[in-house]
Design an enzyme around this catalytic site. Structure first.
Site, PDB file in Angstrom:
ATOM      1  CE1 TYR A   1     -20.753  29.785 -19.770  1.00  0.00           C
ATOM      2  CE2 TYR A   1     -20.966  30.388 -17.455  1.00  0.00           C
ATOM      3  CZ  TYR A   1     -20.450  29.566 -18.442  1.00  0.00           C
ATOM      4  OH  TYR A   1     -19.616  28.536 -18.093  1.00  0.00           O
TER       5      TYR A   1
ATOM      6  CE  LYS B   1      -6.433  34.283 -47.740  1.00  0.00           C
ATOM      7  NZ  LYS B   1      -5.987  33.365 -48.773  1.00  0.00           N
TER       8      LYS B   1
ATOM      9  CG  ASP C   1       0.704  30.002 -48.004  1.00  0.00           C
ATOM     10  OD1 ASP C   1       0.504  30.223 -49.204  1.00  0.00           O
ATOM     11  OD2 ASP C   1       0.889  30.905 -47.177  1.00  0.00           O
TER      12      ASP C   1
ATOM     13  CG  ASP D   1      -1.936  29.209 -51.945  1.00  0.00           C
ATOM     14  OD1 ASP D   1      -1.520  30.359 -51.829  1.00  0.00           O
ATOM     15  OD2 ASP D   1      -2.023  28.412 -50.999  1.00  0.00           O
TER      16      ASP D   1
ATOM     17  CB  ALA E   1      -0.854  29.459 -58.836  1.00  0.00           C
TER      18      ALA E   1
ATOM     19  CG  ASN F   1       5.148  38.791 -55.239  1.00  0.00           C
ATOM     20  OD1 ASN F   1       5.706  39.799 -55.653  1.00  0.00           O
ATOM     21  ND2 ASN F   1       3.840  38.685 -55.139  1.00  0.00           N
TER      22      ASN F   1
END
Length: 368
Positions: free
Chosen positions: A19, A74, A117, A142, A178, A270
């Site tokens: 620090y 994730k 997403d 994606d 995708a 999915n």
């Protein structure tokens, strides 16, 4: 999720080193030589996972708050499989200008950016602008994670059915993030433009249709000559490969029966695939889904841990098609010589998977 220091702070000497006043010396060094940041701070191993929650899993638009637990999941996988420190960031604003500005404002702290997403077509705009305006790699999972996993699985499926890419006809259902990326990567992997057909909810994409910018590009660069017309079902007649990245329940066994002998079917929607896997298996040689409870799960988790490990280790400034192709080949090779029709991709827990992808990406980065 938690933050844990890599050093011990047990007494006054440790406090002084890690620090004040110790960090002041580090700050001076960074100011004089910005490369110190990547070598000696958390930036070297940190990824920002950015989502507005507008295309969340198979749930659709759930908003940024609902995206947070998904991005945490994730982040946990990146740490578990690749020892990458990842941080969920879920902005409220969805305007491309605002998203780009937010990521750029935060980018100093990160060695790479993972977009996740974000609905199409906004995701294309945000990714391309960030790629142009940042000096760290930007990876939209994606798009590119899906494409790499699909290409790897397809390479092995073609081996099992005795096909070569240039001689294989492919029908893709889904022209969003995708589907677009899968088509682009296949074209970069020796699949012929006249034998790759992309369909959206309105049927086959071709130059005679009135389309948005991304779909217009697909219409111009796939289905060359416009031989395919009509519906998804029409396009499947005598096709070798079906790749579904759209919505469940679009097809039935009779549709698969119209495909070529020893057909390959990837129904990746999915939780419900585009076609019932059991019905597809009655007519297709190889069937894959995105589900973990069925053989041949094609999922981005096979890709993104090794991808980010390679990007961070190599110090790459951007993601290239060469890197994606190299990652796909590494993933395909990880299965080994004993793969079969129910094992065309490895388990995510396979020993050597992440190092193989990371090495492949890093090697491709050196050539860029």
């Amino acid at each position: 999720m938690q933050v844990t220091a890599r050093v011990r702070i047990e007494g006054p000497d440790d406090l002084a080193e890690h620090y004040t006043p110790g960090v002041a010396e580090q700050a001076k060094r960074v100011a004089e030589d910005p490369s110190v940041l990547a070598r000696e701070t958390v930036q070297a191993n940190s990824v920002a996972i950015v989502s507005d929650g507008s295309a969340l899993l198979g749930l659709g638009d759930q908003g940024p708050a609902a995206a947070l637990p998904v991005m945490e999941g994730k982040a946990a996988l990146l740490k578990r499989f690749a020892d990458v420190d990842a941080w969920p960031i879920c902005p409220v604003s969805r305007e491309p200008d605002d998203l780009v500005r937010t990521v750029k404002d935060l980018a100093t702290s990160f060695g790479a950016i993972n977009l996740e997403d974000i609905a199409a077509p906004r995701c294309f705009t945000v990714e391309r602008r960030l790629q142009d305006e940042l000096d760290v790699p930007v990876f939209h999972d994606d798009q590119h994670g899906t494409a790499v996993a699909v290409l790897a699985a397809l390479r092995n499926a073609l081996k099992l059915t005795g096909r070569e890419p240039a001689d294989t006809s492919v029908v893709i259902s889904g022209a969003g993030a995708a589907g677009s990326s899968v088509a682009r990567l296949l074209l970069g992997a020796d699949f012929r433009a006249e034998r790759v057909v992309v369909c959206d909810s309105g049927g086959v994409l071709h130059e005679g249709r009135d389309l948005t910018a991304e779909k217009r590009w697909l219409a111009e660069h796939t289905n060359r000559g416009g031989a395919a017309q009509g519906s998804l079902q029409d396009a499947l007649c005598n096709a070798d490969v079906f790749i579904g990245v759209s919505a469940g329940g679009l097809l039935d066994g009779a549709d698969i029966a119209r495909m070529a002998d020893r057909a390959i079917v990837f129904g990746l929607a999915n939780p419900d695939p585009e076609v019932d896997p059991e019905a597809a298996a009655e007519h297709a040689e190889i069937v894959a889904t995105g589900r973990s409870d069925l053989p041949n799960q094609i999922n981005n988790v096979l890709v993104f841990p090794g991808m980010f490990r390679g990007l961070l280790d190599s110090g790459a400034a951007r993601v290239t098609t060469r890197m994606l192709l190299s990652a796909a080949q590494a993933l395909a090779d990880t299965v080994g010589d004993d793969f079969d029709r129910e094992h065309i991709v490895p388990s995510v827990f396979a020993e050597g998977l992440v190092p193989a992808l990371a090495e492949g990406v890093a090697a491709a980065a050196k050539d860029y």
